[in-house]
Design an enzyme around this catalytic site. Sequence first.
Site, PDB file in Angstrom:
ATOM      1  N   GLU A 254      26.630  69.674   4.388  1.00 49.29           N
ATOM      2  CA  GLU A 254      25.208  69.581   4.730  1.00 49.29           C
ATOM      3  C   GLU A 254      24.747  68.220   4.230  1.00 49.29           C
ATOM      4  OE1 GLU A 254      23.531  73.183   3.134  1.00 49.29           O
ATOM      5  OE2 GLU A 254      24.446  74.374   4.723  1.00 49.29           O
ATOM      6  N   CYS A 288      15.876  67.399   2.548  1.00 51.71           N
ATOM      7  CA  CYS A 288      16.745  66.899   3.619  1.00 51.71           C
ATOM      8  C   CYS A 288      16.136  67.161   4.991  1.00 51.71           C
ATOM      9  CB  CYS A 288      18.112  67.559   3.522  1.00 51.71           C
ATOM     10  SG  CYS A 288      18.002  69.353   3.565  1.00 51.71           S
TER      11      CYS A 288
HETATM   12  P1  NAD Z   1      24.756  62.478  -3.405  1.00 55.29           P
HETATM   13  O1  NAD Z   1      25.647  62.478  -2.219  1.00 55.29           O
HETATM   14  O2  NAD Z   1      24.503  61.197  -4.092  1.00 55.29           O
HETATM   15  O3  NAD Z   1      25.311  63.462  -4.527  1.00 55.29           O
HETATM   16  C1  NAD Z   1      25.543  64.826  -4.258  1.00 55.29           C
HETATM   17  C2  NAD Z   1      26.595  65.347  -5.208  1.00 55.29           C
HETATM   18  O4  NAD Z   1      27.848  64.723  -4.925  1.00 55.29           O
HETATM   19  C3  NAD Z   1      26.315  65.069  -6.680  1.00 55.29           C
HETATM   20  O5  NAD Z   1      26.681  66.198  -7.432  1.00 55.29           O
HETATM   21  C4  NAD Z   1      27.230  63.888  -6.971  1.00 55.29           C
HETATM   22  O6  NAD Z   1      27.594  63.787  -8.325  1.00 55.29           O
HETATM   23  C5  NAD Z   1      28.422  64.230  -6.116  1.00 55.29           C
HETATM   24  N1  NAD Z   1      29.275  63.092  -5.753  1.00 55.29           N
HETATM   25  C6  NAD Z   1      28.911  61.809  -5.543  1.00 55.29           C
HETATM   26  N2  NAD Z   1      29.995  61.069  -5.181  1.00 55.29           N
HETATM   27  C7  NAD Z   1      31.051  61.916  -5.159  1.00 55.29           C
HETATM   28  C8  NAD Z   1      32.431  61.750  -4.876  1.00 55.29           C
HETATM   29  N3  NAD Z   1      32.945  60.574  -4.505  1.00 55.29           N
HETATM   30  N4  NAD Z   1      33.237  62.832  -4.944  1.00 55.29           N
HETATM   31  C9  NAD Z   1      32.739  64.045  -5.283  1.00 55.29           C
HETATM   32  N5  NAD Z   1      31.444  64.254  -5.592  1.00 55.29           N
HETATM   33  C10 NAD Z   1      30.601  63.209  -5.516  1.00 55.29           C
HETATM   34  O7  NAD Z   1      23.397  63.162  -2.891  1.00 55.29           O
HETATM   35  P2  NAD Z   1      22.062  63.354  -3.759  1.00 55.29           P
HETATM   36  O8  NAD Z   1      21.438  62.014  -3.935  1.00 55.29           O
HETATM   37  O9  NAD Z   1      22.337  64.223  -4.914  1.00 55.29           O
HETATM   38  O10 NAD Z   1      21.170  64.218  -2.734  1.00 55.29           O
HETATM   39  C11 NAD Z   1      20.374  63.655  -1.740  1.00 55.29           C
HETATM   40  C12 NAD Z   1      21.088  63.690  -0.403  1.00 55.29           C
HETATM   41  O11 NAD Z   1      21.422  65.029  -0.077  1.00 55.29           O
HETATM   42  C13 NAD Z   1      20.236  63.215   0.752  1.00 55.29           C
HETATM   43  O12 NAD Z   1      21.017  62.427   1.612  1.00 55.29           O
HETATM   44  C14 NAD Z   1      19.833  64.494   1.463  1.00 55.29           C
HETATM   45  O13 NAD Z   1      19.504  64.369   2.814  1.00 55.29           O
HETATM   46  C15 NAD Z   1      21.044  65.327   1.260  1.00 55.29           C
HETATM   47  N6  NAD Z   1      20.737  66.742   1.391  1.00 55.29           N
HETATM   48  C16 NAD Z   1      21.149  67.414   2.514  1.00 55.29           C
HETATM   49  C17 NAD Z   1      20.836  68.748   2.677  1.00 55.29           C
HETATM   50  C18 NAD Z   1      21.256  69.503   3.904  1.00 55.29           C
HETATM   51  O14 NAD Z   1      21.154  70.715   3.889  1.00 55.29           O
HETATM   52  N7  NAD Z   1      21.715  68.846   4.950  1.00 55.29           N
HETATM   53  C19 NAD Z   1      20.111  69.414   1.684  1.00 55.29           C
HETATM   54  C20 NAD Z   1      19.706  68.697   0.553  1.00 55.29           C
HETATM   55  C21 NAD Z   1      20.036  67.363   0.404  1.00 55.29           C
END
Ligand code: NAD
Length: 486
Positions: A254, A288
């Site tokens: 997502e 999101c």
């Molecule tokens: P992010 O991708 O920066 O981080 C999300 C998670 O991934 C964190 O726990 C982070 O530590 C982890 N992570 C980062 N790099 C990684 C890697 N290389 N390997 C494994 N894990 C890793 O996202 P964020 O800033 O926490 O959240 C905001 C984003 O989430 C926005 O883009 C938003 O649109 C999206 N989002 C989408 C939905 C949906 O349902 N489509 C819902 C909520 C948020």
Amino acid sequence: MRQIDNFIAGEYRAAASGRRFEKRSPVDNTVIASISEAGRPEVDAAVQAARAALHGEWGGLTTDQRVELLYGVANEITRRFEDFVEAEMADTGQPSHVMRHVFIPRGAANFKVFADVVKNVPTEAFQMATPDGAGALNYAIRVPKGVIGVICPWNAPFLLMTWKLGPALACGNTVVVKPSEETPNTAALLGEVMNAVGVPKGVYNVVNGFGPDSAGAFLTQHPGVDAITFTGETRTGAAIMKAASEGMRDVSFELGGKNAGIVFADADFDAAVDGIFRSAFLNTGQVCLGTERVYVERPIFERFVQALKLKAEAVKYGRPEDHAASYGPLISQEHKCKVLSYYAKAVEEGATVVTGGGVPDMPGELAEGAWVQPTIWTGLPETAAVVREEIFGPCCHIRPFDSEQEVVALANATDYGLSTTIWTTNLARAHRVAARVEVGITWINSWFLRDLRTAFGGSKQSGIGREGGVHSLEFYTETRNVCVKL
Ligand code: NAD
């Protein structure tokens, strides 16, 4: 200051390395927690514990027994409602009414809804003819996928984590969760709930840390993880997909969005203004499904922009526990810098700043927090960075349109495809436009109205797969076909 450790095999454990990181309050930038950063040994221990639980007591439970435990989890969350509200408010700084009415109750509901789904959804059966005339019977059984790696974002931490845990556990899997480094509180608290309810040790594990070269990457690269469910940025999804390709592990993603709101001139004007206001500014724009591109039919364009401006200027800044507050800070100083860089870029690109565009004047220690103004722009071309890229802040660009065909083309001119919100009283047009906008989720005359049994997920670069109701079963179980020759 809170000490938060990893939760492995039913126990809170600090990492052997002794490494810890700080969590700062978004409200005033004070340090509110010290968190143990899991290294490879802790991630490995968590995955082993999850595997052992799968082959132990948890794996031996009947569906009814599992369902009862999950009802117990939901009830215990409700019993400790204030603790969850407080933990989530501390992490996100968002107003308490959002926690109380949406994020925490929905978190509890995620366990109940999916417990009901697994109890009530049948599997398929096919009778087939065979040359000897006796025939054969095929039937499907669903088995858990195994150890699920759950990687969570920070914007609605408890709701989004439980949205994955509910179906994963209901289907009989075990999990290792990596909460966002920005929001470790509720995942840690849920460990206490699991123990209180008697969920067997190792079913629910939490490893804290960051992404690359930290717990996130260690977990997604771990060969003992059978499938990965991830919510977060599209770019992170690409990195996780590479990791998952080792061992051909399944993924459910997502991801980000750059969602369009479409307002036709025949819409209920006040309802449309309220709806777009919520979709652009709820949770300080960190949703999101939020709307960062708004298209308004020309006859009502000026009036709409002015009405939205008035509402944006009326938000009440304040601490989460202040009942008068309607608007919180961004999650962190880092995110504030990112959002403000887009505010500056909008001006460089020639936007008319209708309102906002900067940092509000906050009193006392709140001046140190991650506050930014709700911001509205007009006048930019569709090629502008703030119109194309996901900002994930309290801001939107509004553009007039003249025809249904034009607005559908504008809405679809993006690499993302998560959601849209359409406002019109012309029912035929609403259905027509809904069918043509390339997104996973469309709301008509509403926004963020969620029935947890419905499919949720994004098209294009906004995701892979669907979760929700029976769709979650597709990801969290393996379907096995059994063919019986009669
Ligand atoms: P992010 O991708 O920066 O981080 C999300 C998670 O991934 C964190 O726990 C982070 O530590 C982890 N992570 C980062 N790099 C990684 C890697 N290389 N390997 C494994 N894990 C890793 O996202 P964020 O800033 O926490 O959240 C905001 C984003 O989430 C926005 O883009 C938003 O649109 C999206 N989002 C989408 C939905 C949906 O349902 N489509 C819902 C909520 C948020």
